[in-house]
Structures are given as structure tokens and as C-alpha cells.
Write a protein that holds these residues in place. Structure first.
Motif, PDB file in Angstrom:
ATOM      1  N   LEU A  56      26.150 -25.724   8.627  1.00 40.37           N
ATOM      2  CA  LEU A  56      26.178 -24.557   9.508  1.00 40.37           C
ATOM      3  C   LEU A  56      26.304 -25.089  10.929  1.00 40.37           C
ATOM      4  O   LEU A  56      25.583 -25.999  11.323  1.00 40.37           O
ATOM      5  CB  LEU A  56      24.887 -23.742   9.388  1.00 40.37           C
ATOM      6  CG  LEU A  56      24.433 -23.360   7.980  1.00 40.37           C
ATOM      7  CD1 LEU A  56      23.144 -22.562   8.053  1.00 40.37           C
ATOM      8  CD2 LEU A  56      25.512 -22.555   7.280  1.00 40.37           C
ATOM      9  N   LEU A 108      25.431 -21.233  14.036  1.00 38.86           N
ATOM     10  CA  LEU A 108      25.481 -19.914  13.401  1.00 38.86           C
ATOM     11  C   LEU A 108      24.650 -18.896  14.186  1.00 38.86           C
ATOM     12  O   LEU A 108      23.472 -19.125  14.483  1.00 38.86           O
ATOM     13  CB  LEU A 108      24.953 -20.021  11.967  1.00 38.86           C
ATOM     14  CG  LEU A 108      25.269 -18.837  11.067  1.00 38.86           C
ATOM     15  CD1 LEU A 108      26.738 -18.871  10.678  1.00 38.86           C
ATOM     16  CD2 LEU A 108      24.395 -18.865   9.826  1.00 38.86           C
ATOM     17  N   CYS A 127      24.900 -14.939   5.216  1.00 36.14           N
ATOM     18  CA  CYS A 127      26.084 -15.487   5.892  1.00 36.14           C
ATOM     19  C   CYS A 127      26.725 -16.562   5.019  1.00 36.14           C
ATOM     20  O   CYS A 127      27.948 -16.615   4.876  1.00 36.14           O
ATOM     21  CB  CYS A 127      25.713 -16.093   7.251  1.00 36.14           C
ATOM     22  SG  CYS A 127      25.388 -14.886   8.531  1.00 36.14           S
ATOM     23  N   PRO A 181      29.100 -13.792  10.425  1.00 40.01           N
ATOM     24  CA  PRO A 181      28.388 -14.247  11.621  1.00 40.01           C
ATOM     25  C   PRO A 181      29.081 -13.776  12.902  1.00 40.01           C
ATOM     26  O   PRO A 181      30.295 -13.607  12.925  1.00 40.01           O
ATOM     27  CB  PRO A 181      28.425 -15.770  11.508  1.00 40.01           C
ATOM     28  CG  PRO A 181      29.421 -16.100  10.474  1.00 40.01           C
ATOM     29  CD  PRO A 181      29.646 -14.898   9.625  1.00 40.01           C
ATOM     30  N   ALA A 241      30.200 -21.391  12.674  1.00 37.66           N
ATOM     31  CA  ALA A 241      31.036 -21.634  11.508  1.00 37.66           C
ATOM     32  C   ALA A 241      30.197 -22.145  10.345  1.00 37.66           C
ATOM     33  O   ALA A 241      29.114 -22.710  10.533  1.00 37.66           O
ATOM     34  CB  ALA A 241      32.116 -22.652  11.847  1.00 37.66           C
ATOM     35  N   ILE A 242      30.722 -21.897   9.129  1.00 32.42           N
ATOM     36  CA  ILE A 242      30.101 -22.405   7.909  1.00 32.42           C
ATOM     37  C   ILE A 242      31.123 -23.309   7.241  1.00 32.42           C
ATOM     38  O   ILE A 242      32.258 -22.894   7.002  1.00 32.42           O
ATOM     39  CB  ILE A 242      29.722 -21.250   6.967  1.00 32.42           C
ATOM     40  CG1 ILE A 242      28.747 -20.313   7.674  1.00 32.42           C
ATOM     41  CG2 ILE A 242      29.124 -21.777   5.673  1.00 32.42           C
ATOM     42  CD1 ILE A 242      28.636 -18.959   7.026  1.00 32.42           C
ATOM     43  N   ASP A 279      36.298 -25.145   6.677  1.00 34.70           N
ATOM     44  CA  ASP A 279      35.731 -23.921   7.241  1.00 34.70           C
ATOM     45  C   ASP A 279      35.890 -22.767   6.258  1.00 34.70           C
ATOM     46  O   ASP A 279      37.007 -22.401   5.884  1.00 34.70           O
ATOM     47  CB  ASP A 279      36.462 -23.586   8.549  1.00 34.70           C
ATOM     48  CG  ASP A 279      35.781 -22.435   9.288  1.00 34.70           C
ATOM     49  OD1 ASP A 279      34.754 -21.934   8.776  1.00 34.70           O
ATOM     50  OD2 ASP A 279      36.270 -22.044  10.355  1.00 34.70           O
ATOM     51  N   THR A 326      34.131 -19.793   6.806  1.00 33.97           N
ATOM     52  CA  THR A 326      33.558 -18.623   7.473  1.00 33.97           C
ATOM     53  C   THR A 326      34.333 -17.330   7.184  1.00 33.97           C
ATOM     54  O   THR A 326      33.716 -16.303   6.937  1.00 33.97           O
ATOM     55  CB  THR A 326      33.477 -18.852   8.992  1.00 33.97           C
ATOM     56  OG1 THR A 326      33.071 -20.191   9.229  1.00 33.97           O
ATOM     57  CG2 THR A 326      32.500 -17.895   9.642  1.00 33.97           C
TER      58      THR A 326
END
Lengths: 365, 262
Positions: free
Chosen positions: A10, A13, A52, A59, A63-64, A70, A72
Motif C-alpha cells: 500500500l 493509501l 480498499c 481510495p 496506490a495498491i 498497480d 488500484t
């Protein structure tokens, strides 16, 4: 059920609902095959973070990343994460086998493949012979296992657990904690767990991230967090703690001395963390690290007081000792080694070593 | 329930009075339908089934029954599809605007049907839908939507939103989630709505009076005309058949609810 887990990261976030910030700039890594627990009181943002990761909540910023990629913008159905929901969210109109087969049906597996995988998953959670039951015909613990089987049957990249044990009674919870831990060892997948139960977090996890008011306060191995809490909140939330406040009076080799009223307390400290002379410091002292001393016993720190209240807890006594300079101090005493029979008003000498307590920061407002 | 308060004599009497008031007008048609006379009256000398025979042997009556049935089926289909989709859409989005839309969907049962009928008459004239099967089915379908929206929304209110999340989390697309998770859970609500929409069309008169004249001649319309033109006891026989049919539908609804709650 083979293969290694995936790593999750994460980055900054953040999630806002209008002017309310539910998650504030949280950065965190979950290594391959690790069991990470997000721990915090209700409203700390831990569930929002999990949502998330699962993709149910978008979010506001940050970014995740899964294995550096990525994810997200991906919707939940494209993330391939297994999830055990709070209350399990089993489909009530489907049998156990149909519930577990659901992710396979979605992926259009052949009936034979489906059957084999469902059987393997039910074996994994020791629910052979329950395939044709409906969820409402199962006990809470069995439902929890069905939810686990359903979340694992499609070899997910990640297993997310949202308060998986909170609906169970205490004894069953302890039992399933052990099973969950063993399961994690066996399949070597990456688990992300959310809970408000500090005991669960300590016993299950490889690493714990403590959250409060949407912020990541501290992360680390359970023992590290317990022994070296960074803030008052962490010390208070993980286990119990006494807090001693005082002013730095002098430096001694390997530590410093604080004064509060007429009392002097020696605190051990690493050389590069010495507080400034005259500054106010807060020490966290675990109740079980205090011992009852006789008149001849020596210790780095000795404080005298009177028992204000006590309770018998089976394995131990819990004492509240009134002291002149620190107010009430909580002391945990193993029953079978207790040197005294506690009674209210009894004068006691409390002792602890300079390394027993740890300086913590006051929480940011 | 052993220690529940028992109603006093006055309350009991009032309750019975209301029940009788509701039931008597319905039950009065039963003896009338069995009359041996040739006009609307109570049986004089003997009970007779001749008026039932008249109805079931008359092509006009049978045609009307058949027409009403087809229209009710078609309009139920319209109401169920539109009403269910609307209810699910509002439930999923769940914003202030969807509350408004849900309220808007109830308009057909809030606005007097005569007002609605006048409006429909104007539009249907332009669209060449007057006195057409499609026109009546559409009108009944749209006015049947509120029943479906209400029952499906109620079913959805009891639906655990985490089931939908769980389905999507396991990779199910929206249509898979709808087919395998949401629809099976709210099916009893949809069936209830369908039954009410069917009954609504089955006994609807005011709109039909405006937008149909000769080709489309539903059962309620024929009863209405029969009462205006002659006092044939066949109408009482039809009325009894109508009541029995509606009663059966309501019992079906009740049975389905019982099964769901079991």
C-alpha cells in the motif's frame, strides 16, 4: 493448494468521506506468505483499508500494488482475492458444496474439476460429510470453515479476513485461531487479517500493523510491538500498561533518571535516544513486570504503596496499588508465586528493573 | 402468548363489525349467483346453477375472460421486469435521487386512476394504441409496477449486501451475481409483486373504459356493461368466479410467504 503467496504494497493509501478522513496516508508492505493483521479500535480505518485492498472501496489517493503491479483501478471481481467476510456471508440458498463451488462456477470450470477442488477444500477445513447441508444447519464454527474453504478453493493470490472470529464464543475462537494459524503454515499463502482483538492479533500474526484514527501508528512483529511500543496508544491497546510521567533529572550510564515528586525512577535507554535534560517523558510499564519486594530485596526502582483494590483471576492476582507519586499502578501477580495474601490497605513495596519499562511518546492529538 | 391482553367486548364488537362490513358485499353475490330467477335477485324457490352455465357457455363471456387473462399475463410480465430492475437499480445505487425515483414509481397508485386514464387516452390516440391489446397491456403493466417495486424493495431491504460483495469478491460478474445470488434471494418478493400486478390488471376497469371500446373487452368491462344494460344474474356468477380466482391467487401468495419464512 500449492505455490507461494504474493506480495502486497500500500502506498500512501488515503480514503476520505466528505470531510471525514477514514484512512490517512497509510503505506505498508505485506511480504509473500506473510500473515499480517491490521489491528485497531472501531473507527480506526482498518476495515476501510481491507475494503480498499479487496476493491470494494476506491481510495481517494494512493496506490495498491500486487507484486509491484498497480491494481488500484481493478474492480473486486478482477482481483482474484479470497475473502472471509464478517458474519461469513455464506449464500443461504446454496448447500455447503454449492457455496464452495461458487468461485469455480464463476470461472466456468468443468463439473469434474469443480467436484475435485470442492472436496479438497472441504478436506482442508475438515468438513468432509457436510457438503449437502445448508449453511443454517451448521454451527458458527462450521460456517466459518465453509467461508474459509470458499475463499481458498480457487487458489487466490491473497486471502483477506474481515474479523473472521468475532462472531464466535471465546473457547471456539481460541480453537479456530490455532487452526487458522496451522492452515496458514500449511498452504503458505499471504493472509491479511483485520481485527480489534489484540490477543488474536498477537497469537496469529507474523506482523501486526496498529491503526488509530485512520493512521498507521506502528507496525512490527507481535513481540516487538508488545515490548517496544512507540506511543502511549500502542502500549495501552496491546495488553495493559501503567504510565509513569516525570522530568529528566540526570544521566546515568546506560540510562537516565526521572523524578516525579519525591520519587526517582531509573530508565534504561539506547545511547542515541537519550532525552534532553529537563524534558518531560512518559514511561510504559507492563503490570506483569512489577514484582512485590520484601524489605531486604533490592531493585533498580522501588516504589511503596498500598493495595487499593484486588481481584482473583485464577492464574493470577490483579492488584491496584495506590502510590504517592504515580497514582494507581496495576500489578499482575502469578497466583502460585504470590508472596502475600492480598487485602485492601496492605502496604507493599513494588520493584522493577531499569529495562522493564520503556519510554513512549504521548499520542498526537 | 398466554398472558397477552385479551380485547374487551367493545373492541371485539367493533372488529367484528368491520370484518362483516368488508365481507358482506362480497358474500351477497354468492346467493344472487345461485338464483333461479331471470333477473338480479335472491333465490326464490330453488338454487340453480343455470347462470354459471350461461356464462361458461357464452362466447362473449368466455372471450372476455380469455382476453382479461392474456392482458393480465402480459401486463404482469411488463410490471415484473420493469419493477424488479428498477427496485434492484435503486437498491444498488442507493442515493437521494434513487429515493426520489422509487417514490416516482409509486405514482400510479397515488394518482387517481381516472386522471391517469385521461392522460393515457390523449397519448394513446396519437400512438394508435386505443382499443388495442398492446395498449391495455402497457397501461396495466405500467400501473402494476408499484406493486412489484414495493414487494421487491422490501425483499431487498432484507437482503444482506455482503452476499453481493462476497459474490463479486469471488469473481462473479454483475449478471452472474444477479442470476445466482440476488434473484434467488428475492424471488418470493418478485412472485408476490407478480401476483398483485396480475390481480391489479385482472379487475381494472377505469383505464379500460377510456382506452378500449370494442375489440378489447375485458371481464370487468363486460360486467360493467352488463350492469348498465340489463340486470342479468350471470354477472353475479362472473363476480363469484372473479372473487374465487383472486382468492386463490392471494392464498398462493400467502403459501409462498409461509414457505419462505419457514
Amino acid at each position: 493448494m500449492s505455490g507461494t503467496g504474493h506480495a502486497l504494497a500500500l502506498q500512501g493509501l488515503t480514503k476520505c468521506y466528505g470531510s471525514f478522513t477514514a484512512v490517512a496516508d497509510v503505506s505498508l508492505r505485506v511480504e509473500r506468505g506473510e500473515f499480517l493483521t491490521l489491528l485497531g479500535p472501531s473507527g480506526s480505518g482498518k476495515t476501510t483499508i481491507l475494503m480498499c485492498i479487496a476493491g470494494f472501496v476506491a481510495p481517494t489517493a494512493g496506490a495498491i500494488l500486487l507484486d509491484g503491479k498497480d491494481i488500484t483501478p481493478l474492480p473486486p471481481e478482477r482481483r482474484d482475492f479470497g475473502m472471509v467476510f464478517q458474519g461469513y456471508a455464506l449464500f443461504p440458498h446454496m448447500t455447503v458444496a454449492e457455496n464452495v463451488a461458487f468461485p469455480l462456477r464463476v470461472r466456468k470450470l468443468s463439473a469434474a474439476d469443480r467436484e475435485a477442488k470442492v472436496r479438497a477444500a472441504l478436506d482442508l477445513v475438515q468438513l468432509q460429510g457436510f457438503a449437502e447441508r445448508l449453511p443454517r444447519q451448521l454451527s458458527g464454527g462450521q460456517q466459518q470453515r465453509v467461508a474459509l474453504a470458499r475463499a481458498l478453493v480457487f487458489d487466490p493470490a491473497l486471502l483477506l479476513l474481515d474479523e473472521p472470529l468475532s462472531a464466535l464464543d471465546k473457547k471456539l475462537r481460541a480453537e479456530l485461531q490455532e487452526e487458522l494459524k496451522a492452515l496458514h503454515r500449511r498452504i503458505g499463502r499471504t493472509f491479511v487479517n483485520v481485527t480489534h482483538d489484540q490477543e488474536e492479533a498477537l497469537s496469529l500474526s507474523d506482523r501486526v500493523a496498529i491503526l488509530n484514527h485512520g493512521k498507521l501508528i506502528q507496525e512490527g512483529a507481535p513481540a516487538h510491538l508488545y515490548e517496544q511500543p512507540r506511543t502511549r496508544f500502542v502500549a495501552d491497546f496491546l495488553g495493559k500498561s501503567n504510565f509513569l510521567q516525570g522530568e529528566v533529572r540526570e544521566s546515568v550510564p546506560g540510562g537516565f533518571v526521572i523524578g516525579a515528586g519525591a520519587t526517582r525512577i531509573v530508565q534504561a535507554v539506547a545511547e542515541n535516544h537519550r532525552p534532553a535534560h529537563g524534558s518531560r517523558v512518559l514511561l510504559s510499564l507492563r503490570p506483569e513486570k512489577i514484582t512485590l519486594m520484601s524489605e531486604q530485596d533490592e531493585a533498580d526502582n522501588i516504589v511503596e504503596g498500598r493495595i487499593a483494590a484486588w481481584s482473583y483471576l485464577g492464574a493470577g492476582f490483579g492488584l491496584n496499588v495506590e502510590t504517592p507519586d504515580f497514582g494507581l499502578l496495576r500489578v499482575a501477580l502469578p497466583t502460585w508465586r504470590a508472596p502475600i495474601a492480598p487485602r485492601e490497605g496492605l502496604a507493599v513495596r513494588l520493584g522493577w528493573s531499569a529495562a522493564a519499562s520503556v519510554p513512549v511518546m504521548e499520542d498526537a492529538a | 402468548m398466554d398472558h397477552a391482553h385479551r380485547p374487551g367486548p367493545w373492541i371485539s364488537a367493533a372488529a367484528w363489525a368491520v370484518a362483516i362490513y368488508l365481507l358482506v358485499p362480497i358474500t351477497i353475490v354468492i346467493p344472487v349467483s345461485l338464483t333461479d330467477q331471470r333477473f338480479l335477485s335472491l333465490p326464490q324457490e330453488a338454487l340453480s346453477l343455470r347462470h354459471y352455465a350461461t356464462v361458461l357457455g357464452s362466447p362473449e363471456w368466455l372471450n372476455s375472460i380469455w382476453q382479461s387473462f392474456l392482458i393480465a399475463v402480459a401486463s404482469t410480465a411488463i410490471a415484473v421486469v420493469a419493477g424488479t430492475l428498477c427496485a434492484i437499480g435503486c437498491w444498488r445505487l442507493s442515493r437521494k435521487s434513487t429515493e426520489l425515483i422509487r417514490a416516482l414509481m409509486l405514482l400510479p397508485i397515488i394518482i387517481p386512476s381516472i386522471v391517469y386514464a385521461i392522460g393515457l387516452y390523449r397519448y394513446f390516440a396519437n400512438l394508435d394504441l386505443l382499443d388495442r391489446f398492446l395498449g391495455v397491456a402497457l397501461a396495466h403493466g405500467v400501473t402494476g409496477i408499484p406493486y412489484v417495486v414495493i414487494t421487491v424493495s422490501t425483499a431487498l431491504a432484507a437482503f444482506d449486501p455482503r452476499l453481493e460483495q462476497a459474490a463479486r469478491g469471488m469473481g462473479a460478474s454483475l449478471s452472474q451475481t444477479l442470476r445466482w445470488v440476488i434473484l434467488p434471494r428475492i424471488a418470493p418478493g418478485i412472485v408476490s409483486g407478480a401476483i398483485f400486478a396480475f390481480i391489479h390488471s385482472w379487475d381494472e376497469l377505469v383505464i379500460v373504459l377510456f382506452i378500449a371500446s370494442r375489440d378489447v373487452f375485458t371481464l370487468p368491462r363486460r360486467i360493467w356493461d352488463g350492469i348498465n344494460e340489463n340486470l342479468d344474474p350471470a354477472m353475479a356468477a362472473v363476480a363469484v368466479l372473479l372473487v374465487v380466482f383472486t382468492l386463490l391467487l392471494l392464498l398462493l401468495d400467502l403459501a409462498l410467504r409461509k414457505r419462505r419464512d419457514a
